[in-house]
Write a protein that holds these residues in place. Structure first.
Motif, PDB file in Angstrom:
ATOM      1  N   VAL A 192      13.680 -60.404 -43.694  1.00  0.00           N
ATOM      2  CA  VAL A 192      12.342 -59.417 -44.164  1.00  0.00           C
ATOM      3  C   VAL A 192      12.583 -59.131 -45.397  1.00  0.00           C
ATOM      4  O   VAL A 192      13.824 -58.070 -45.461  1.00  0.00           O
ATOM      5  CB  VAL A 192      11.835 -58.657 -43.056  1.00  0.00           C
ATOM      6  N   GLY A 193      11.878 -59.093 -46.578  1.00  0.00           N
ATOM      7  CA  GLY A 193      11.880 -58.330 -47.708  1.00  0.00           C
ATOM      8  C   GLY A 193      10.684 -57.195 -47.516  1.00  0.00           C
ATOM      9  O   GLY A 193       9.544 -57.779 -47.362  1.00  0.00           O
ATOM     10  N   THR A 194      10.897 -56.272 -48.061  1.00  0.00           N
ATOM     11  CA  THR A 194       9.717 -55.116 -48.236  1.00  0.00           C
ATOM     12  C   THR A 194       9.942 -54.670 -49.702  1.00  0.00           C
ATOM     13  O   THR A 194      10.621 -54.390 -50.389  1.00  0.00           O
ATOM     14  CB  THR A 194      10.444 -53.757 -47.256  1.00  0.00           C
ATOM     15  N   GLY A 195       8.409 -54.512 -50.138  1.00  0.00           N
ATOM     16  CA  GLY A 195       8.096 -53.907 -51.321  1.00  0.00           C
ATOM     17  C   GLY A 195       7.147 -52.733 -51.239  1.00  0.00           C
ATOM     18  O   GLY A 195       6.281 -52.930 -50.412  1.00  0.00           O
ATOM     19  N   LEU A 196       7.675 -51.672 -51.817  1.00  0.00           N
ATOM     20  CA  LEU A 196       6.971 -50.567 -51.735  1.00  0.00           C
ATOM     21  C   LEU A 196       6.537 -49.986 -52.754  1.00  0.00           C
ATOM     22  O   LEU A 196       7.467 -49.563 -53.997  1.00  0.00           O
ATOM     23  CB  LEU A 196       7.615 -49.374 -50.841  1.00  0.00           C
ATOM     24  N   VAL A 197       5.377 -49.722 -53.219  1.00  0.00           N
ATOM     25  CA  VAL A 197       5.018 -49.654 -54.776  1.00  0.00           C
ATOM     26  C   VAL A 197       3.707 -48.455 -54.688  1.00  0.00           C
ATOM     27  O   VAL A 197       3.143 -48.397 -53.762  1.00  0.00           O
ATOM     28  CB  VAL A 197       4.482 -50.664 -55.470  1.00  0.00           C
ATOM     29  N   GLY A 198       3.554 -47.727 -55.633  1.00  0.00           N
ATOM     30  CA  GLY A 198       2.578 -46.894 -55.829  1.00  0.00           C
ATOM     31  C   GLY A 198       2.033 -46.629 -57.474  1.00  0.00           C
ATOM     32  O   GLY A 198       2.687 -47.084 -58.159  1.00  0.00           O
ATOM     33  N   ALA A 199       0.743 -46.044 -57.115  1.00  0.00           N
ATOM     34  CA  ALA A 199       0.238 -46.073 -58.513  1.00  0.00           C
ATOM     35  C   ALA A 199      -0.288 -44.532 -58.684  1.00  0.00           C
ATOM     36  O   ALA A 199      -0.895 -43.899 -58.148  1.00  0.00           O
ATOM     37  CB  ALA A 199      -1.365 -46.637 -58.532  1.00  0.00           C
ATOM     38  N   ALA A 255       6.206 -67.968 -55.007  1.00  0.00           N
ATOM     39  CA  ALA A 255       5.603 -66.756 -54.815  1.00  0.00           C
ATOM     40  C   ALA A 255       5.751 -65.602 -56.135  1.00  0.00           C
ATOM     41  O   ALA A 255       5.087 -64.917 -56.553  1.00  0.00           O
ATOM     42  CB  ALA A 255       6.225 -65.918 -53.708  1.00  0.00           C
ATOM     43  N   GLU A 256       7.074 -66.054 -56.895  1.00  0.00           N
ATOM     44  CA  GLU A 256       7.193 -65.218 -58.110  1.00  0.00           C
ATOM     45  C   GLU A 256       6.162 -65.495 -59.083  1.00  0.00           C
ATOM     46  O   GLU A 256       6.220 -64.656 -59.972  1.00  0.00           O
ATOM     47  CB  GLU A 256       8.734 -65.529 -58.426  1.00  0.00           C
ATOM     48  N   THR A 257       5.621 -66.562 -59.232  1.00  0.00           N
ATOM     49  CA  THR A 257       4.760 -66.869 -60.148  1.00  0.00           C
ATOM     50  C   THR A 257       3.435 -66.244 -60.101  1.00  0.00           C
ATOM     51  O   THR A 257       2.673 -66.495 -60.884  1.00  0.00           O
ATOM     52  CB  THR A 257       4.745 -68.654 -60.470  1.00  0.00           C
ATOM     53  N   ILE A 258       3.134 -65.866 -58.797  1.00  0.00           N
ATOM     54  CA  ILE A 258       1.703 -65.191 -58.595  1.00  0.00           C
ATOM     55  C   ILE A 258       1.693 -64.148 -59.592  1.00  0.00           C
ATOM     56  O   ILE A 258       2.485 -62.976 -59.643  1.00  0.00           O
ATOM     57  CB  ILE A 258       1.793 -64.772 -57.293  1.00  0.00           C
ATOM     58  N   ASP A 318       3.452 -56.108 -58.510  1.00  0.00           N
ATOM     59  CA  ASP A 318       4.561 -55.213 -58.301  1.00  0.00           C
ATOM     60  C   ASP A 318       5.277 -55.418 -57.086  1.00  0.00           C
ATOM     61  O   ASP A 318       6.548 -55.380 -56.823  1.00  0.00           O
ATOM     62  CB  ASP A 318       4.612 -53.874 -58.823  1.00  0.00           C
ATOM     63  N   ALA A 319       4.359 -55.168 -55.968  1.00  0.00           N
ATOM     64  CA  ALA A 319       4.764 -55.414 -54.692  1.00  0.00           C
ATOM     65  C   ALA A 319       5.257 -56.489 -54.314  1.00  0.00           C
ATOM     66  O   ALA A 319       6.376 -56.619 -53.440  1.00  0.00           O
ATOM     67  CB  ALA A 319       3.612 -55.088 -53.783  1.00  0.00           C
ATOM     68  N   ILE A 320       4.792 -57.735 -54.690  1.00  0.00           N
ATOM     69  CA  ILE A 320       5.335 -59.088 -54.326  1.00  0.00           C
ATOM     70  C   ILE A 320       6.858 -59.246 -54.868  1.00  0.00           C
ATOM     71  O   ILE A 320       7.552 -59.612 -54.156  1.00  0.00           O
ATOM     72  CB  ILE A 320       4.551 -60.285 -54.809  1.00  0.00           C
ATOM     73  N   LYS A 321       6.745 -58.901 -56.052  1.00  0.00           N
ATOM     74  CA  LYS A 321       8.149 -59.040 -56.885  1.00  0.00           C
ATOM     75  C   LYS A 321       9.358 -58.303 -56.231  1.00  0.00           C
ATOM     76  O   LYS A 321      10.357 -58.406 -56.167  1.00  0.00           O
ATOM     77  CB  LYS A 321       7.979 -58.531 -58.331  1.00  0.00           C
TER      78      LYS A 321
END
Lengths: 129, 169
Positions: A27-34, A84-87, A111-114
């Motif tokens: 599992v890969g987790t991406g956590l991002v915020g604005a 997925a990286e190309t989205i 950003d979250a995907i990456k």
């Protein structure tokens, strides 16, 4: 500001809301915020044999941020990591008809995907040692 | 527009808010259209646009986030939208956990109260740190602290909403 029908649809029926085990090696987790609006978005992918077999998200933010991440999880399922990286955020903007003031929500989703992919790769690299 | 100059106040984060409000009221009274009813049209227009400016200045200064943005913008720093740096992962983790806790607390008065009072304390702490950084001129340090205050404000709003919900609003 009026939301597009597609944003409202995703907002009312978000796909793939939830959590995957962040301690699972697959599992890969991406956590991002604005920072400008105080939104926070978590996007997780589960990868088997190089393919994304599951994707979940949890977003606290406006309708556009929720719709962007909901759409992203739909798109991710079944894709290889390379695909997925190309989205790109522009595809999300187009699909959801986001107005200019909401473009940053789609940037957040990209950003979250990456960052989920990067987290998965870092875990795999660590496993190999 | 420099809202501090408009209201004749020092360009600082830590302001005497009573004094600032008094300045706003005093200027609004002086510039009130009724006082210019008999004046020449150009004078009347001038007074009106000044009155608008005074209102805008007060709106910018009374809110701590807007006040910080005003000072940083006047100092040539980029704030808002996507111009600010990304928040640190550890901080985002905290935000996510706090949000999830609030979700779980919903409907349980005691738990919601706890979350609200913590949110209040966090907002006050974030405001204090941001103000201290700005007033010592450390504008680059202030930018991530402004992000923190935005998150704290957002969370406090959400927590209060949950509280109102309990009270049946």
């Amino acid at each position: 500001m009026a939301y597009s029908d597609k944003v409202i649809e995703h907002y009312e029926n978000p796909r793939n809301v939830g959590t995957l085990d962040k301690n699972d090696d697959n599992v890969g987790t991406g956590l991002v915020g604005a920072p400008a609006c105080g939104d926070v978005m978590r996007l997780q992918i589960k990868v088997e044999a190089g393919k994304i077999v599951d994707a979940k998200f949890k977003t606290f933010g406006c309708g556009s941020a929720i719709a962007s991440s909901s759409l992203a999880t739909e798109w991710l399922k079944g894709k290889s990591l390379e695909e997925a990286e190309t989205i790109q955020n522009t595809a999300i903007v187009e699909e959801l008809n986001l107005p200019p003031v909401k473009i940053h929500c789609s940037v957040l989703a990209e950003d979250a995907i990456k960052s989920a992919i990067a987290d998965f790769r870092a875990k795999q690299a660590a496993k190999k040692g | 527009m420099d809202p501090f100059a408009v209201l004749g106040l020092p360009r600082r984060f830590t302001l005497d808010m009573k004094q600032a409000e008094a300045r706003h009221l005093e200027l609004s009274k002086t510039l009130h259209p009724d006082r210019y009813a008999a004046a020449a049209p150009n004078e009347r227009r001038m007074a009106l646009s000044r009155a608008v400016e005074v209102n805008e200045a007060w709106r910018a200064l009374r809110d701590p986030i807007k006040r910080a943005e005003a000072i940083l913008t006047l100092a040539g720093k980029q704030v808002g939208e996507t111009r600010e740096p990304k928040p640190a992962p550890a901080f985002l983790m905290e935000v996510m956990e706090a949000r999830e806790e609030l979700d779980e607390a919903k409907g349980n008065a005691e738990h919601v109260e706890r979350v609200v009072s913590r949110a209040r304390a966090q907002f006050a702490a974030a405001e204090g740190e941001l103000g201290a950084a700005i007033d010592r001129g450390a504008f680059d340090d202030a930018i991530p602290l402004l992000g923190r205050l935005r998150y704290a404000a957002r969370f406090l709003d959400e927590a209060r909403l949950a509280e109102d919900h309990l009270a049946g609003f």
